[in-house]
Design an enzyme around this catalytic site. Structure first.
Site, PDB file in Angstrom:
ATOM      1  N   CYS A   1       0.829  -1.208   0.000  1.00  0.00           N
ATOM      2  CA  CYS A   1       0.000   0.000   0.000  1.00  0.00           C
ATOM      3  C   CYS A   1       0.859   1.251   0.000  1.00  0.00           C
ATOM      4  O   CYS A   1       1.967   1.263   0.525  1.00  0.00           O
ATOM      5  CB  CYS A   1      -0.865   0.014   1.250  1.00  0.00           C
TER       6      CYS A   1
ATOM      7  N   ARG B   1       4.830   0.969  -5.759  1.00  0.00           N
ATOM      8  CA  ARG B   1       4.733  -0.010  -4.682  1.00  0.00           C
ATOM      9  C   ARG B   1       3.753  -1.132  -5.033  1.00  0.00           C
ATOM     10  O   ARG B   1       3.735  -2.159  -4.357  1.00  0.00           O
ATOM     11  CB  ARG B   1       4.303   0.672  -3.387  1.00  0.00           C
TER      12      ARG B   1
ATOM     13  N   TRP C   1      -2.986  -2.451  -1.689  1.00  0.00           N
ATOM     14  CA  TRP C   1      -2.539  -3.727  -2.240  1.00  0.00           C
ATOM     15  C   TRP C   1      -3.158  -4.776  -1.336  1.00  0.00           C
ATOM     16  O   TRP C   1      -2.778  -4.897  -0.165  1.00  0.00           O
ATOM     17  CB  TRP C   1      -1.021  -3.786  -2.194  1.00  0.00           C
TER      18      TRP C   1
ATOM     19  N   ASN D   1      -1.241   0.570   6.019  1.00  0.00           N
ATOM     20  CA  ASN D   1      -0.392  -0.368   5.287  1.00  0.00           C
ATOM     21  C   ASN D   1       0.130  -1.364   6.315  1.00  0.00           C
ATOM     22  O   ASN D   1       0.703  -0.956   7.326  1.00  0.00           O
ATOM     23  CB  ASN D   1       0.767   0.390   4.622  1.00  0.00           C
ATOM     24  N   GLY D   2      -0.099  -2.640   6.078  1.00  0.00           N
ATOM     25  CA  GLY D   2       0.381  -3.645   7.041  1.00  0.00           C
ATOM     26  C   GLY D   2      -0.702  -4.678   7.288  1.00  0.00           C
ATOM     27  O   GLY D   2      -1.685  -4.760   6.546  1.00  0.00           O
TER      28      GLY D   2
ATOM     29  N   GLU E   1      19.060 -14.399 -12.062  1.00  0.00           N
ATOM     30  CA  GLU E   1      18.586 -13.019 -12.015  1.00  0.00           C
ATOM     31  C   GLU E   1      18.023 -12.609 -13.385  1.00  0.00           C
ATOM     32  O   GLU E   1      17.002 -11.930 -13.459  1.00  0.00           O
ATOM     33  CB  GLU E   1      19.722 -12.091 -11.561  1.00  0.00           C
TER      34      GLU E   1
ATOM     35  N   LYS F   1      14.108 -11.313 -14.020  1.00  0.00           N
ATOM     36  CA  LYS F   1      13.684 -10.098 -14.733  1.00  0.00           C
ATOM     37  C   LYS F   1      12.603 -10.440 -15.749  1.00  0.00           C
ATOM     38  O   LYS F   1      11.592  -9.765 -15.843  1.00  0.00           O
ATOM     39  CB  LYS F   1      14.854  -9.423 -15.458  1.00  0.00           C
TER      40      LYS F   1
ATOM     41  N   GLU G   1       9.299 -11.473 -14.053  1.00  0.00           N
ATOM     42  CA  GLU G   1       8.619 -10.364 -13.371  1.00  0.00           C
ATOM     43  C   GLU G   1       7.848  -9.470 -14.328  1.00  0.00           C
ATOM     44  O   GLU G   1       6.738  -9.054 -14.027  1.00  0.00           O
ATOM     45  CB  GLU G   1       9.651  -9.486 -12.636  1.00  0.00           C
TER      46      GLU G   1
ATOM     47  N   HIS H   1      19.556 -33.169 -15.066  1.00  0.00           N
ATOM     48  CA  HIS H   1      18.839 -33.961 -14.057  1.00  0.00           C
ATOM     49  C   HIS H   1      17.349 -33.613 -14.034  1.00  0.00           C
ATOM     50  O   HIS H   1      16.740 -33.548 -12.977  1.00  0.00           O
ATOM     51  CB  HIS H   1      19.454 -33.726 -12.684  1.00  0.00           C
TER      52      HIS H   1
ATOM     53  N   LYS I   1       7.055  -3.350  -5.098  1.00  0.00           N
ATOM     54  CA  LYS I   1       8.463  -2.986  -4.958  1.00  0.00           C
ATOM     55  C   LYS I   1       9.005  -3.481  -3.623  1.00  0.00           C
ATOM     56  O   LYS I   1      10.124  -3.944  -3.518  1.00  0.00           O
ATOM     57  CB  LYS I   1       8.604  -1.458  -5.064  1.00  0.00           C
TER      58      LYS I   1
HETATM   59  C1  G6P Z   1      10.012  -7.611  -4.052  1.00  0.00           C
HETATM   60  C2  G6P Z   1      10.506  -6.817  -5.260  1.00  0.00           C
HETATM   61  C3  G6P Z   1      11.852  -7.384  -5.744  1.00  0.00           C
HETATM   62  C4  G6P Z   1      12.850  -7.404  -4.604  1.00  0.00           C
HETATM   63  C5  G6P Z   1      12.309  -8.162  -3.391  1.00  0.00           C
HETATM   64  C6  G6P Z   1      13.214  -7.997  -2.170  1.00  0.00           C
HETATM   65  O1  G6P Z   1       9.655  -8.891  -4.451  1.00  0.00           O
HETATM   66  O2  G6P Z   1       9.552  -6.865  -6.304  1.00  0.00           O
HETATM   67  O3  G6P Z   1      12.347  -6.578  -6.798  1.00  0.00           O
HETATM   68  O4  G6P Z   1      14.035  -7.998  -5.044  1.00  0.00           O
HETATM   69  O5  G6P Z   1      11.024  -7.649  -3.028  1.00  0.00           O
HETATM   70  O6  G6P Z   1      13.224  -6.657  -1.816  1.00  0.00           O
HETATM   71  P1  G6P Z   1      14.357  -5.992  -0.926  1.00  0.00           P
HETATM   72  O7  G6P Z   1      13.894  -4.568  -0.758  1.00  0.00           O
HETATM   73  O8  G6P Z   1      14.359  -6.731   0.377  1.00  0.00           O
HETATM   74  O9  G6P Z   1      15.636  -6.104  -1.647  1.00  0.00           O
END
Ligand code: G6P
Length: 607
Positions: free
Chosen positions: A2, A28, A75, A101-102, A479, A483, A486, A502, A602
């Protein structure tokens, strides 16, 4: 997660600032939008499921008047994303409104208690208990601040809340426990928000609220007290040093692309860490009987990269652990001799902070690596280092990944020196290579973007991607795959290439796209073997390899050439860049918004 924005102005209207602030928090992730204002002593609320711009038009939010108000992007955690569950929520009388938020863990019991006392509930949210608890407390003839304090003492869980009431129409009450909240002050008014970029257009003077603190805001400023006992806290504002331009898109169509291209700069900043903090962290790392690298998402991939570098150059064994698994996996063994290095861009990820809390409870030493000054992680760590990447708005982490890896590499190098594990020549060579990283990344951005665009056009209709690498490049592959997943939603797999036989190899068919990360170095001969295995089964090979690597190029259907001479252990930084660009370009070709991927946030500040 949120987004929260509240503000009280000397001269209204307040709605334009609320909407601007919410816009800056869109990254966010959210599903509903809501605004509350007090106009001529009357509390007014408009809210609905949907994006800010649609809800604003539909409900004519721009027409709301008043110089005090708040806005929320929700959210969903409890209850579907719809109008009823959107924030703000009010008490039964409709005079006290709350945005939150929470997650309130004990809301069921509180709700039952309040229902028994005659309160009405209309939503499925946990939040709705908060205004009702405040209403209940206000029956004892105490003011809004005191009633909110008493209500908060009943809550278990996490919150950042903002309270607005027509009973005391000139003030905003806000508080935090685990979820972030920052205050801002200017001559025009006083602000609160989930994140500093939302406030930055109006002031560079901010105050980071800490866990268990409540603030009362009016046009003249703020007063902070402890939730536990109401005692006053004096805290002067800090100056934000980054400019608004630094967190805006500039000429780029998306934050993600802007942040990818910012990497040469953010990496240069990442090489200017304060020596004494790096030394302190190194000293703790050296002392631990065992070192856990705890994190989530992209930060976990940095940790995996880090584990190779620590092992190879500093002879330090580290365990990269996904933070949501840490307590289950190591919770009963972590102890006074353990070091937990928590890596988190936001410094607010719920699972990471929970793991850290557990480790602290068992007397482990907690160290932090984060991008966010004033974040919870900085406060709970024994020592921490800020990676200096600047604000990252795109949900998919890019510049913070490369920045984290660079910090971990610097820590490893310091440790290698401290432990005498490298000769002076080797140390100097690594140091020199690290200084070259920003330049290498610059070259990659200049030289490969056009090739990546062609690659994206060629593979845009593929329904499945494999990402493979050996050694440290297996983390780069993971990684790269994250990307893609996501922001394009294309199913994909990532494996250390040696493991692919495997199981995963069973789904390779003619033309399945296989992305191989294959720098020169110790793993080069093995990766050639892995490419041949996939090629033999008809896969279409896309390689990220060193310039002039004919052996790899001959086996590949497409390739991206990287600068020569990068030590293998540092390749994850430049080699991830074309994979970030590939994901971005594929998202654009599919008509998707890479800055706001569906279902993702985020910063995940709830369990
Ligand atoms: C969320 C974001 C990712 C991020 C992860 C960990 O899933 O979408 O991009 O890598 O959180 O976030 P942090 O702030 O702990 O690195």
């Amino acid at each position: 997660m949120c987004g929260i924005f509240g503000c009280v102005l000397r001269n209204g209207p307040v709605v334009p600032q609320i909407l601007d602030g919410l816009g800056r928090l869109e990254y966010r992730g959210y599903d509903s939008t809501g605004v509350a204002v007090i106009d001529n002593g009357v509390l007014q609320i408009r809210k609905d499921a949907g994006k800010i711009k649609d809800v604003v038009i539909r409900l004519k939010i721009n027409e709301m008047k008043g110089s005090i108000g708040m806005g929320h992007t929700r959210w969903a955690t409890h209850g579907a994303p719809n109008m009823i569950n959107a924030h703000p929520h009010t008490d039964s009388s409709g005079r006290i409104a709350v945005i939150h938020n929470g997650v309130i863990e004990n809301f069921m019991e509180l709700k039952q208690e309040l229902l028994d006392k005659g309160h009405n509930f209309i939503s499925k949210t946990d939040t709705e208990v908060i205004p009702n608890l405040i209403e209940e407390e206000m029956k004892s003839d105490i003011g809004l601040t005191e009633a909110t304090l008493r209500a908060l003492r009943r809550l278990k869980g996490s919150y950042a809340i903002v309270v607005l009431s027509s009973l005391e129409p000139d003030k905003i009450v806000c508080a935090r426990m685990e979820s972030p909240l920052v205050l801002g002050v200017s001559d025009e008014g006083t602000y609160c928000a989930s994140d500093a970029p939302a406030i930055r257009p109006y002031t560079n003077k901010v105050i980071y609220l800490r866990n268990g603190e409540l603030a009362t805001l009016d046009v003249n400023g703020y007063k902070i007290v402890k939730v536990s006992d109401g005692s006053s806290i004096e805290r002067v504002p800090e100056q934000i040093t980054w400019s608004l331009e630094m967190s805006e898109k500039q000429d780029f169509p998306h934050y993600m692309l802007k942040e990818i291209f910012e990497q040469p700069t953010s990496l240069r900043n990442g090489l200017r860490l304060q020596e004494k903090y790096v030394d302190l962290l190194t000293m703790f790392l050296d002392r631990g009987k065992e070192v856990f690298l705890v994190s989530a998402g992209t930060s976990q991939h940095s940790c995996i990269v880090g584990s190779y570098i620590f092992s190879k150059i500093a002879r330090l064994t580290t365990y990269p652990v996904i933070s949501s698994e840490f307590i289950e996996q190591y919770g009963s063994t972590v102890g006074i001799d353990s070091i937990v290095l928590a890596v988190s861009q936001s410094g607010e990820t719920y699972d990471t902070l929970k793991a850290v809390d557990h480790a602290r409870m068992r007397a482990a030493t907690v160290l932090g690596l984060t991008n966010t000054v004033g974040s919870t992680l900085t406060r709970v760590s024994r020592a921490y280092v800020i990676q200096q990447a600047g604000p990252e708005i795109g949900v998919a982490a890019t510049k913070t990944f490369t920045g984290q890896v660079l910090v971990l590499a610097q820590l490893a190098l310091k440790l290698a020196k401290l432990r005498g594990k490298l000769s002076q020549d080797e140390l100097d060579e690594y140091k020199e290579s690290m200084q070259k990283i920003p330049g290498w990344v610059e070259t990659v951005l200049e030289k490969t973007y056009d090739n990546v665009k062609d690659l994206a056009l060629k593979y845009k209709d593929d329904k499945l991607f494999f990402f493979l690498g050996r050694g440290i490049s297996s983390a780069t592959a993971m990684e790269g795959r994250l990307k893609l997943l996501e922001i394009t939603y294309v199913p994909s797999l990532a494996y250390p290439a040696g493991e692919s036989k495997h199981g995963p190899i069973s789904i390779i068919q003619k033309d399945t796209a296989c992305v191989f990360v294959c720098p020169q170095g110790e793993t080069h001969a093995e990766i050639i073997g892995s490419i041949m295995e996939m090629k033999a089964r008809g896969a279409s090979i896309i390689s990220i390899c060193e310039k002039g690597d004919e052996a790899i190029k001959r086996l590949s259907d497409s390739f991206i050439e990287m600068p020569k001479g990068i030590p293998e252990l540092l390749t994850p930084i430049p080699y991830i860049v074309p994979l970030q660009l590939l994901a971005y370009e594929l998202a654009i070709l599919k008509g998707l918004d890479p800055d706001q991927p569906r279902n993702l946030a985020k910063s995940v500040t709830v369990p």
